[in-house]
Motif scaffolding. Structure first.
Motif, PDB file in Angstrom:
ATOM      1  N   GLN A 224       0.830  -1.209   0.000  1.00  0.00           N
ATOM      2  CA  GLN A 224       0.000   0.000   0.000  1.00  0.00           C
ATOM      3  C   GLN A 224       0.864   1.258   0.000  1.00  0.00           C
ATOM      4  OE1 GLN A 224      -2.370   0.948   3.559  1.00  0.00           O
ATOM      5  NE2 GLN A 224      -4.167   0.986   2.254  1.00  0.00           N
TER       6      GLN A 224
ATOM      7  N   PHE B 267       2.448   1.847  -3.451  1.00  0.00           N
ATOM      8  CA  PHE B 267       1.465   2.335  -4.413  1.00  0.00           C
ATOM      9  C   PHE B 267       1.152   3.801  -4.170  1.00  0.00           C
ATOM     10  CE2 PHE B 267       0.999  -1.212  -6.825  1.00  0.00           C
ATOM     11  CZ  PHE B 267       0.448  -2.322  -6.218  1.00  0.00           C
TER      12      PHE B 267
ATOM     13  N   MET C 160       4.636   5.897  -5.219  1.00  0.00           N
ATOM     14  CA  MET C 160       5.014   5.843  -6.630  1.00  0.00           C
ATOM     15  C   MET C 160       6.330   6.565  -6.870  1.00  0.00           C
ATOM     16  SD  MET C 160       1.331   5.881  -8.539  1.00  0.00           S
ATOM     17  CE  MET C 160       1.942   6.650  -9.968  1.00  0.00           C
TER      18      MET C 160
ATOM     19  N   ARG D 249       4.960  -7.311  -7.223  1.00  0.00           N
ATOM     20  CA  ARG D 249       3.546  -6.928  -7.299  1.00  0.00           C
ATOM     21  C   ARG D 249       3.412  -5.500  -7.826  1.00  0.00           C
ATOM     22  NH1 ARG D 249      -0.228  -7.323  -1.913  1.00  0.00           N
ATOM     23  NH2 ARG D 249      -2.122  -6.413  -2.762  1.00  0.00           N
TER      24      ARG D 249
ATOM     25  N   LYS E 230       2.835  -1.924 -14.434  1.00  0.00           N
ATOM     26  CA  LYS E 230       3.459  -2.232 -15.704  1.00  0.00           C
ATOM     27  C   LYS E 230       4.918  -1.798 -15.762  1.00  0.00           C
ATOM     28  CE  LYS E 230      -0.573  -3.493 -17.739  1.00  0.00           C
ATOM     29  NZ  LYS E 230      -1.341  -3.833 -16.565  1.00  0.00           N
TER      30      LYS E 230
ATOM     31  N   PRO F 291      -4.194  -2.750  -0.722  1.00  0.00           N
ATOM     32  CA  PRO F 291      -3.275  -1.903  -1.487  1.00  0.00           C
ATOM     33  C   PRO F 291      -3.804  -1.721  -2.901  1.00  0.00           C
ATOM     34  CG  PRO F 291      -2.195  -3.863  -0.563  1.00  0.00           C
ATOM     35  CD  PRO F 291      -3.662  -4.068  -0.465  1.00  0.00           C
ATOM     36  N   GLU F 292      -4.010  -0.496  -3.302  1.00  0.00           N
ATOM     37  CA  GLU F 292      -4.555  -0.231  -4.629  1.00  0.00           C
ATOM     38  C   GLU F 292      -3.722   0.822  -5.330  1.00  0.00           C
ATOM     39  OE1 GLU F 292      -9.254  -1.005  -3.531  1.00  0.00           O
ATOM     40  OE2 GLU F 292      -8.425   1.026  -3.544  1.00  0.00           O
ATOM     41  N   THR F 293      -3.611   0.675  -6.642  1.00  0.00           N
ATOM     42  CA  THR F 293      -2.934   1.726  -7.398  1.00  0.00           C
ATOM     43  C   THR F 293      -3.875   2.913  -7.487  1.00  0.00           C
ATOM     44  OG1 THR F 293      -3.820   0.757  -9.397  1.00  0.00           O
ATOM     45  CG2 THR F 293      -1.567   0.149  -8.795  1.00  0.00           C
TER      46      THR F 293
ATOM     47  N   ALA G 274      -3.244   6.742 -11.977  1.00  0.00           N
ATOM     48  CA  ALA G 274      -1.871   6.363 -12.317  1.00  0.00           C
ATOM     49  C   ALA G 274      -1.777   6.001 -13.783  1.00  0.00           C
ATOM     50  CB  ALA G 274      -1.429   5.184 -11.460  1.00  0.00           C
TER      51      ALA G 274
ATOM     52  N   LEU H 139      -0.421   4.142 -16.875  1.00  0.00           N
ATOM     53  CA  LEU H 139       0.257   2.864 -17.126  1.00  0.00           C
ATOM     54  C   LEU H 139       0.850   2.892 -18.518  1.00  0.00           C
ATOM     55  CD1 LEU H 139      -2.641   0.603 -15.825  1.00  0.00           C
ATOM     56  CD2 LEU H 139      -0.615   1.298 -14.578  1.00  0.00           C
TER      57      LEU H 139
END
Lengths: 227, 116
Positions: free
Chosen positions: A122, A125, A128, A154, A160, B107-109, B113, B115
């Motif tokens: 978490q 993410f 970043m 992960r 990506k 946990p999430e993007t 964001a 890609l």
């Protein structure tokens, strides 16, 4: 010499009687007047003073009533405050209880591992950032080292293939008595994400306070709007 | 001789009359002065009554004061005791909920964001 001795005497008697009668009448008049003026003067003095006395005592009696109302109000306030303070104390006690239980939870290896992995992910993410430093408790260092590689994978998968480097701070640690979790730093410590158990507890506790209050103290009767 | 006796009698009567009138006047003045004293007396009495009445109320209020405080305190204690029982009843459920929420980490993007 027209009048006889007897006539003169009689006339003189009459005149004396007249004088006496007049005097008596005058005395009566004076006494009546005296009574009248006595009453008027007495009345005047009494009523004059009466008014002052009544005003004085009425004011004093009002003061008593006022004191009574003030006391009543003060008591009600003090009572309300006591109850509110007691409520707040219970809420704080609950929070402390939760913290204790979470500390114990940190000892359950399998559960704590999952939690820690999720916290790290978490945090990554959220940040970043390319260069991240993780700070944890002294005893958690090994566990964190274990979990980092998978977490990085992960991260790279979901975003990506974003480049990232994760270091673990081996100089500074979270206090040993904290309930666990991690702090993440980026940009040389300028950006900080506090993903400790305590931080989560604080955040969640605050968010569900309305629910806590309702369960502990009942629905608020004074509340008008619920949406 | 007769005349002088008659005249002196008249003069005597006149003088007597003046005297009793003068005495009446003196009594009148005294009476009016008495008014002040009697008035004062009555006023003192009235004042005494009001003072007694006031003191009575004051005493009553003192008594009420203690009673009011006691009642208020009792009421407060009752309410606080009720709190404790509410707490004890609901404690476990709430703790469970809190711990579940704290451990439930997703946990999430970030939705924005980018890609590549």
């Amino acid at each position: 010499m027209g009048l006889s001795e007897a006539d003169v005497t009689k006339q003189i008697q009459q005149m004396i009687s007249f004088i006496q009668q007049e005097a008596a009448e005058k005395v009566e008049e004076i006494e009546a007047k005296a009574e009248e003026e006595f009453n008027i003067e007495k009345s005047r003095l009494v009523s004059q003073q009466r008014i002052k006395i009544i005003e004085y005592y009425d004011k004093k009696e009002k003061q008593i009533e006022l004191q009574r109302k003030i006391q009543h109000s003060n008591l009600a306030n003090a009572s309300r405050l006591s109850v509110l303070k007691a409520r707040d104390d219970y809420v704080q006690t609950l929070k402390e209880e939760a913290r204790k239980q979470l500390s114990i939870l940190a000892q359950e290896r399998s559960k704590y591992t999952t939690i820690l992995a999720n916290l790290i992910a978490q945090g990554l993410f959220l940040l970043m950032e390319k260069d991240v430093t993780i700070r944890c408790r002294r005893n958690d260092v090994d566990l964190v080292k274990q979990l980092v590689p998978d977490t990085i994978n992960r991260y790279k998968q979901e975003l990506k293939q974003k480049e990232i480097q994760v270091n673990i701070d081996e100089k500074n640690f979270l206090p040993d008595d904290s309930a666990g979790g991690i702090e993440l730093y980026a940009m040389g410590g300028k950006i900080k994400v506090s993903n400790t158990i305590e931080a989560r507890l604080a955040m969640i506790f605050n968010q569900i306070l309305p629910e806590i209050r309702e369960k502990l103290f009942g629905v608020n009767q004074n509340r008008k709007y619920h949406d | 001789m007769l005349q002088s006796r008659g005249v002196s009698d008249l003069l005597a009567a006149e003088k007597k009359a003046q005297e009793i009138i003068e005495e009446a006047r003196k009594r009148k003045n005294k009476r009016i002065k008495d008014a002040q004293n009697e008035a004062k007396h009555e006023i003192e009495q009235f004042k005494g009554e009001r003072e007694r009445r006031y003191k009575g109320l004051e005493q009553q209020q003192m008594g009420n004061r203690t009673q009011m405080t006691e009642e208020s305190n009792k009421e407060t204690q009752t309410q606080i005791a009720a709190l404790k029982s509410q707490y004890d009843t609901n404690k476990q459920d709430l703790l469970q909920r809190i711990i579940t929420l704290v451990c439930d980490i997703k946990p999430e993007t970030h939705i924005n964001a980018r890609l590549e």
